[in-house]
Enzyme design. Structure first.
Site, PDB file in Angstrom:
ATOM      1  N   HIS A 106       0.874  -1.174   0.000  1.00 43.41           N
ATOM      2  CA  HIS A 106       0.000   0.000   0.000  1.00 43.41           C
ATOM      3  C   HIS A 106       0.911   1.223   0.000  1.00 43.41           C
ATOM      4  O   HIS A 106       1.708   1.416   0.929  1.00 43.41           O
ATOM      5  CB  HIS A 106      -0.913   0.001   1.224  1.00 43.41           C
ATOM      6  CG  HIS A 106      -1.962  -1.062   1.180  1.00 43.41           C
ATOM      7  ND1 HIS A 106      -2.458  -1.678   2.307  1.00 43.41           N
ATOM      8  CD2 HIS A 106      -2.610  -1.645   0.124  1.00 43.41           C
ATOM      9  CE1 HIS A 106      -3.369  -2.575   1.951  1.00 43.41           C
ATOM     10  NE2 HIS A 106      -3.466  -2.574   0.638  1.00 43.41           N
ATOM     11  N   GLU A 109       1.575   3.389   3.062  1.00 42.16           N
ATOM     12  CA  GLU A 109       2.027   2.728   4.295  1.00 42.16           C
ATOM     13  C   GLU A 109       3.527   2.511   4.155  1.00 42.16           C
ATOM     14  O   GLU A 109       3.991   1.518   3.593  1.00 42.16           O
ATOM     15  CB  GLU A 109       1.247   1.426   4.497  1.00 42.16           C
ATOM     16  CG  GLU A 109      -0.245   1.685   4.676  1.00 42.16           C
ATOM     17  CD  GLU A 109      -1.107   0.432   4.700  1.00 42.16           C
ATOM     18  OE1 GLU A 109      -0.540  -0.680   4.831  1.00 42.16           O
ATOM     19  OE2 GLU A 109      -2.336   0.563   4.595  1.00 42.16           O
ATOM     20  N   HIS A 226       2.759  -3.424   6.787  1.00 40.59           N
ATOM     21  CA  HIS A 226       1.661  -2.484   6.540  1.00 40.59           C
ATOM     22  C   HIS A 226       1.657  -1.416   7.640  1.00 40.59           C
ATOM     23  O   HIS A 226       2.479  -1.437   8.556  1.00 40.59           O
ATOM     24  CB  HIS A 226       0.328  -3.234   6.536  1.00 40.59           C
ATOM     25  CG  HIS A 226       0.128  -4.094   5.320  1.00 40.59           C
ATOM     26  ND1 HIS A 226      -0.701  -3.742   4.289  1.00 40.59           N
ATOM     27  CD2 HIS A 226       0.675  -5.287   4.972  1.00 40.59           C
ATOM     28  CE1 HIS A 226      -0.667  -4.676   3.356  1.00 40.59           C
ATOM     29  NE2 HIS A 226       0.166  -5.628   3.752  1.00 40.59           N
ATOM     30  N   GLU A 326       1.474  -5.083  10.881  1.00 40.27           N
ATOM     31  CA  GLU A 326       1.042  -3.671  10.945  1.00 40.27           C
ATOM     32  C   GLU A 326       1.942  -3.003  11.979  1.00 40.27           C
ATOM     33  O   GLU A 326       1.884  -3.326  13.164  1.00 40.27           O
ATOM     34  CB  GLU A 326      -0.419  -3.592  11.379  1.00 40.27           C
ATOM     35  CG  GLU A 326      -1.393  -4.356  10.504  1.00 40.27           C
ATOM     36  CD  GLU A 326      -1.868  -3.554   9.301  1.00 40.27           C
ATOM     37  OE1 GLU A 326      -1.499  -2.365   9.202  1.00 40.27           O
ATOM     38  OE2 GLU A 326      -2.603  -4.117   8.470  1.00 40.27           O
TER      39      GLU A 326
END
Length: 511
Positions: A106, A109, A226, A326
């Site tokens: 992404h 990110e 992420h 994440e």
């Protein structure tokens, strides 16, 4: 006795070394030169061209340990450049596990993009000063792709310093065709799709490049980075196809056959990252992310459903075990905050990647010592087979405990089951996986039912094998071997005809 003393000294030194390195790093972060660590500036992102130059510089400075390559191009023609790090970077050693890290799929990110570059630099910079890192580089082949979505990255803007909460979503998330790459991978479903070209059809160019990279290398362990939360997420990401609607409002866990190992992988990353394990920075995340997460880990489907994710593709279509990390509430934080993210994630990445050596590894050979590719190795009670590489190698990541394994290949009798014990791992002490060898004897093929597994596979199941079917991947081809194809192999590799393998494994279930 002498060996035991040497091992005890090595383990003690590794633990002392970890404490020393942590104190040194704390000092660097706390003083006025916090931006400079391991000879590089941590407080800048740089554009895509500068990232490539930095990786090329590493390969030039450490030619025996690093080389760069490309898996393809982005929509706008930007190079999807990766760096490989190992003690013998031109050709992977036998049974050396391959680990990959992927960042920035992404585009907005961005922390993972930086962490992967910092990690590459850290491995090379400290090879001669850290026994832990020396073990990793000597015994692992790292494939590091800092950005999968360079087009998106170059559309993204960083947030103000220490913003709370941060910007959660922007157009830079998707690729230049406005497609979310983490929803663009084939879903694991009960159909026998065996042709890679069919799987690639209709995918984005970045997705196609990563799929080919994944399916033509015997990766063992992987993580993709992420932002937007702080948690380690393990498969599956999605529910069974056709049954998703009932779970959208109240997500339920959907677990793999290797959930115990996946949870250990996720927890290993989390416990070395204090902000993740303690959930101490969740206030910077936008409301609704699901925080706080117990121990900083969660099953993907239990969090929220993602259809067509990269981690599910890795596990469902290959031997590779991937988790999603994440690592920041703020998706594109101010560059002055990057040293703190590196501080919080450095030991997590080191210890997570060392988990490529947990469990067992080995070879499947015929009676003459020829290595058998596409053989199947199975842990009794675990529905997930692993497939041997072109060189007859296998790896199976296993949590501590007692296991029984066996091997089978088309045209051969099943091996006798063997018992293995996986000991507890000591914190800060790296160790290689035990090596097991299976020798298979040739057998006369017998007619096979269209509805049941061949009897040798039933023997390995240990329980009634399910009758559903799923995707079977093409034969692994280690891309690092292509450049060395003219070199003489120490042993002849026995190759199984692809058509026979396809028929043989039609009834293997990955769920």
């Amino acid at each position: 006795m002498r060996t035991a003393l040497i091992l005890m000294f090595f383990e003690t030194w590794c633990l002392i070394e970890a404490n020393i390195e942590n104190k040194i790093f704390e000092g660097i972060i706390d003083n006025n030169t916090k931006c400079f660590n391991d000879g590089i500036n941590l407080c800048e992102y740089g554009d895509h061209d500068s990232l490539i130059r930095n990786m090329e510089k590493l390969s030039e400075e450490y030619p025996g340990f690093a080389r760069t390559g490309s898996i393809g191009k982005s929509v706008l023609g930007k190079d999807l450049r990766f760096i490989v790090i190992s003690k013998n970077v031109q050709e992977r050693d036998m049974l050396e596990p391959m680990v990959k890290l992927v960042g920035n799929m992404h585009g907005d990110e961005t922390v993972g993009r930086q962490l992967i570059y910092y990690f590459a630099n850290h491995l090379l910079f400290h090879y001669n000063t850290s026994n832990f890192i020396k073990f990793l580089v000597d015994n692992t082949e790292f494939h590091l792709l800092p950005t999968m979505n360079p087009d998106g990255f170059e559309m993204s803007n960083f947030s103000p310093q220490n913003a709370s909460p941060c910007t959660h979503r922007s157009i830079a998330r998707k690729n230049n065709n406005r497609v979310d790459l983490n929803r663009n991978f084939p879903r694991v479903k009960s159909k026998n799709v065996k042709n890679l070209q069919l799987l690639l059809r209709g995918r984005q160019i970045e997705t196609q490049s990563v799929m080919k990279w994944i399916m033509t290398n015997p990766f063992v362990l992987s993580a993709n980075f992420h932002g937007g939360a702080v948690v380690a997420n393990y498969p599956w990401d999605s529910q069974i196809q056709g049954q998703e609607t009932a779970n959208r409002v109240a997500p339920q866990p959907f677990l793999t056959a290797d959930t115990k190992s996946f949870k250990e992988l996720a927890l290993t990353y989390s416990k070395y990252n204090p902000t993740m394990f303690q959930q101490s920075t969740s206030d910077r995340c936008v409301p609704g992310t699901g925080a706080p997460f117990k121990n900083g880990i969660i099953n993907g489907a239990a969090w929220y459903e993602v259809r067509g994710s990269m981690q599910d593709f890795n596990y469902g279509f290959t031997n590779c075990m991937e988790i999603t990390l994440e690592v920041s509430c703020c998706k594109h934080p101010h560059p002055q905050e990057l040293p703190e993210f590196w501080k919080n994630n450095m030991y997590s990445i080191l210890h997570f990647t060392s988990m490529a050596h947990m469990g067992i590894k080995g070879l499947v050979e015929d009676e003459n010592g020829g290595r058998i590719s596409n053989a199947l190795v199975k842990v009794i009670g675990n529905a997930k087979f692993v497939t041997t590489s072109k060189r007859g190698e296998f790896w199976k990541l296993l949590s501590p405990g007692n296991y029984t394994l066996g091997a089978i290949a088309d045209g051969y009798n099943a091996s006798d089951p063997i018992s293995v014990y996986i000991p507890e791992r000591r914190d800060g002490v790296p160790s290689a996986a035990d090596i097991k060898r299976f020798q298979l004897k040739s057998a006369t093929p017998s007619p096979r039912s269209a509805n049941f597994l061949p009897s040798p596979l039933l023997k390995l199941c240990g329980i009634q094998c399910p009758s559903q079917t799923t995707v079977v991947t093409d034969q692994f081809v280690d891309s690092t071997e292509r450049t060395a194809k003219n070199k003489e192999e120490p042993k002849k590799t026995t190759s199984i005809e692809k058509s026979k393998v396809t028929n043989f494994v039609d009834k293997i279930v990955l769920f």
